[in-house]
Design an enzyme around this catalytic site. Structure first.
Site, PDB file in Angstrom:
ATOM      1  CG  ASN A 169      -4.152  -2.892   6.819  1.00 29.69           C
ATOM      2  OD1 ASN A 169      -3.991  -1.908   5.217  1.00 29.69           O
ATOM      3  ND2 ASN A 169      -4.915  -3.107   7.481  1.00 29.69           N
ATOM      4  CE  LYS A 199      -3.678  -2.124   2.403  1.00 35.31           C
ATOM      5  NZ  LYS A 199      -4.832  -2.030   3.451  1.00 35.31           N
ATOM      6  CE1 TYR A 209      -9.359  -3.299   0.038  1.00 33.47           C
ATOM      7  CE2 TYR A 209      -8.724  -1.690  -0.549  1.00 33.47           C
ATOM      8  CZ  TYR A 209      -7.996  -2.288   0.176  1.00 33.47           C
ATOM      9  OH  TYR A 209      -7.676  -2.352  -0.110  1.00 33.47           O
ATOM     10  CG  HIS A 227      -5.313  -6.673  -0.380  1.00 33.20           C
ATOM     11  ND1 HIS A 227      -5.709  -6.619  -0.062  1.00 33.20           N
ATOM     12  CD2 HIS A 227      -4.818  -7.533  -2.056  1.00 33.20           C
ATOM     13  CE1 HIS A 227      -7.378  -7.635  -0.774  1.00 33.20           C
ATOM     14  NE2 HIS A 227      -5.846  -7.746  -2.169  1.00 33.20           N
ATOM     15  CD  GLU A 243      -8.282  -9.734  -4.267  1.00 31.51           C
ATOM     16  OE1 GLU A 243      -7.234  -9.728  -3.611  1.00 31.51           O
ATOM     17  OE2 GLU A 243      -9.336  -9.390  -3.427  1.00 31.51           O
TER      18      GLU A 243
END
Ligand code: IDP
Ligand code: MG
Length: 157
Positions: free
Chosen positions: A112, A9, A49, A115, A126
């Site tokens: 965080n 991220k 998402y 992913h 994905e």
């Protein structure tokens, strides 16, 4: 062998820990078969998402994923989806166990650092979302025989 999708991220890239994260996966014995940096537009994020777009925190999540580029990474290995989820740890980094990536590198439930696909079915979807076929590389590894036992090599082709 099974593949999974990782996104490093923007917060991890800004903090200069993308190399540490990729190193964790390499050290574990997972093979990097796709790797690229990209900006995520509204459309791909909404798709990625979809299960969270109605949640009150979605605008914050969206902004945090668009503040800079991500690094998309496709990893290959036996039962790699489950293994990587274990390595990544709980969604809320403050609850993620020490030794996991989120447990070691983050203090946030939102920022965080990575992913990771949550099931083999979602991993297939994905990977297609972030990589074209020609961006994934099928190559021989000289050390496979030292990474897996003979029986495993047959089972997890
Ligand atoms: P996961 O990343 O562990 O699979 P998901 O529930 O799929 O967790 O959520 C996707 C991402 O949305 C999380 O990684 C995190 O960045 C963010 N997120 C999830 N729940 C919350 C929340 O309660 N507050 C803020 N951000 C959240
Ligand atoms: Mg998820």
């Amino acid at each position: 062998m099974e593949k999974t999708l990782i996104l490093i991220k923007p917060n991890a890239i800004q903090r200069g820990i993308m190399g540490d994260i990729i190193t964790r996966f390499e050290r574990k014995g997972l093979r990097v078969v796709g790797l690229k940096m990209m900006f995520l537009d509204d459309e791909i994020l909404k798709e990625h998402y979809a299960h969270l777009v109605e949640r009150p925190f979605y605008p914050y999540l969206k902004a945090s994923m668009q503040v800079g580029p991500v690094v998309a990474c496709c990893l290959e290995g036996a039962e790699v989806v489950d293994t990587v989820r274990l390595m990544v740890g709980a969604t809320n980094s403050r609850k993620a166990l020490p030794g996991t990536i989120r447990g070691d590198f983050s203090m946030s439930g939102e920022q965080n650092v990575v992913h990771a696909s949550d099931s083999p079915e979602n991993a297939l979807i994905e990977i297609k979302r972030f990589f074209r076929d020609e961006e994934l590389f099928d190559y021989e590894s000289a050390v496979t025989q030292f990474e897996y036992g003979g029986e495993e090599s047959l089972k997890f082709k």
